[in-house]
Motif scaffolding. Structure first.
Motif: not given
Lengths: 342, 342
Positions: A240-266
């Protein structure tokens, strides 16, 4: 299982010393049916329904670290995801309790013990076992991947399939993140672990509540949000098709204020493949890379770790319960230490 | 809640020392859809569905008593029934852990975290709050019974309403008792606590599995089984007609081999009343008395305690989470000691 394990365990783990444990509901809404309630001939009239809350089971060790860990499961799952592994070992609940963290294990609204939904649904028994085997990268049914971090004991696969539990109302990332934000109001500052479908509601929770001080996202599968105008192109795949989603820039900016790590497997490629269960993750990894780049471009602190790149092989979609889940937990602990979240 | 409680608690309880804890699925079936599974174009064909199992969270204290306690919730509930009370105190899970018992907290098949059902259902959001307030004998909505063992703090009622969670498939006492019997195969000899609707599946579990060494039934609400030919007359009430159910005499006889105690709370009369929420329990108590007499007539050891008769007043339908739940637990502990089950 105590009964069977006690006889054979030569390396019995140390007991857990739990200062407090219990459960509660958090968040949610109340819907009211107009009319007058008749105690002795009750109908819907004049009655209320409490729903759309989360259910949370918490445990605090003695002298816990300052920041608790909140764990939010993925699709078709419940808080059970973080408990005992399919092959009977300790999951992230116990592992991080032993490492001194208070844990809050969530059933999201409309799932598991938080089943009361303000919106109805129909549950059809749907045979998905073989699809899950493929899509959660245990192997290509009926064959296991040669290096897979999943026990070949048939009872492990039986337990894994029985960890599945359905939605009791429509999936709604906003309903979930509202309840999760209410939970972070209660816990105070804390760390959020998300798995799979919980990735999206996890970002939304951090946008809603500054008490989210760090996010560990295990294989986020959907809900990749970008600032308006920066959403990447759709990513078609064999699943299937994966789509990104839009949020207001001011909301997105809040995600820049904390450390985030993402893991994927094999066991999925970075180039397109006709194998549905694997191609599904090719595009998710690709989207996650763009997402991390977007967070960092806006001044954030996001990291993506594709585990095979650092020599950790055979990971399924359920990294927190894989055979090497202590090694995965070590990676997470190192991240938390590096970011001064421990 | 650790965050809020730690500041205000002057009598902080001793920590729980847990030798082992975890969760698993037990019992259940596998349904198979005919055909051939196609990994890259999956449909139902050739796939399986694991369902109708129970979910169990267990904890073993250090040096546990020989017999663990298995706790099975009632209608509209999950294992959450036995955890923290609506007003935030410790429930039977913690109370009996502190008294040295291993505990097994169950979500029955097609409920809570054991949601995968082999039979479909439709979940309609149904406003039942006021009906539950009446039927579970907190009061006559909107008024609390004057002596009720339920906190008047509105947050307690909110938590109580949010402990409700729907069936994810049809209620089936045989499906439940099959899974419960599979659980007692795993635990070995143990004690079964049932609440409300679990009463019936509880008796059936003891018939199926001799590892059930004692039953503590809190306000059993249905499923009263009698030997064929000995079923009492139907009992009409303002809340509907309660019927006894017939089982083969040889099955019933199995209930005479273990000690059983039944508790009912307060605020319902023994004479008919038009008050629906109370009359419902008048007939249940009456049927339970006949049931206890039948078990004892056949050589069994069953006891019925109507708590107001021994001076314990104000009990709701949820005796295990009432304000005086420690007093209720003391009654249960005394029973277990008297019957050498501790």
């Amino acid at each position: 299982m105590p009964a069977s394990a006690s006889a054979s365990d030569v390396t019995k783990p140390e007991p857990l010393v739990i200062q407090e444990q219990g459960s509660f509901a958090v968040g949610g809404t109340v819907s009211t049916t107009p009319g007058t309630y008749d105690n002795n001939a009750p109908t819907a009239e004049g009655q209320t329904l409490h729903g759309d809350h989360a259910y949370v089971f918490y445990q605090a060790p003695q002298n816990p670290k300052p920041l608790p860990i909140v764990m939010l499961h993925g699709a078709y799952q419940s808080g059970r995801s973080w408990e005992t592994t399919p092959d009977g070992r300790e999951g992230f609940q116990n592992i991080f309790l032993r490492r001194g963290y208070s844990t809050y294990i969530v059933d999201q609204p409309r799932r598991g013990r938080a089943g009361n939904s303000t919106v109805g649904t129909t549950i059809e028994p749907t045979p998905y076992d073989q699809l899950f085997f493929d899509q959660f990268r245990i192997g290509k049914w009926p064959n296991y991947f040669s290096n897979v971090q999943f026990s070949r004991d048939p009872t492990a696969l039986d337990q894994f399939f029985r960890s599945v539990t359905p939605n009791t109302g429509p999936f709604d990332a906003n309903v979930i993140s509202d309840a999760m934000s209410a939970l972070f109001d209660k816990t105070g500052p804390g760390i959020l672990f998300t798995h799979s479908q919980a990735g999206g509601p996890g970002w939304l929770t951090a946008i809603r509540n500054p008490n989210v001080k760090g996010i560990v996202a295990l294989e986020p599968g959907s809900g990749f949000i970008f600032p308006e105008g920066e959403v990447p192109a759709d990513m078609p795949s064999a699943a299937g098709t994966l789509k990104g989603e839009a949020v207001p820039a001011a909301d997105f900016e809040k995600l820049t204020r904390l450390p985030i790590v993402i893991y994927y497997g094999d066991n999925f490629p970075t180039e397109p493949t006709a194998e549905r269960g694997q191609d599904n993750w090719r595009v998710r990894l690709a989207m996650a890379k763009l997402w991390v780049a977007a967070v960092n471009k806006h001044g954030g602190d996001a990291t993506l770790v594709h585990l095979p790149d650092i020599g950790i092989k055979g990971g399924t979609h359920f990294l927190m319960s894989d055979l090497n889940n202590v090694e995965i937990a070590d990676q997470v602990s190192k991240f938390l230490a590096d970011k001064k979240l421990d």
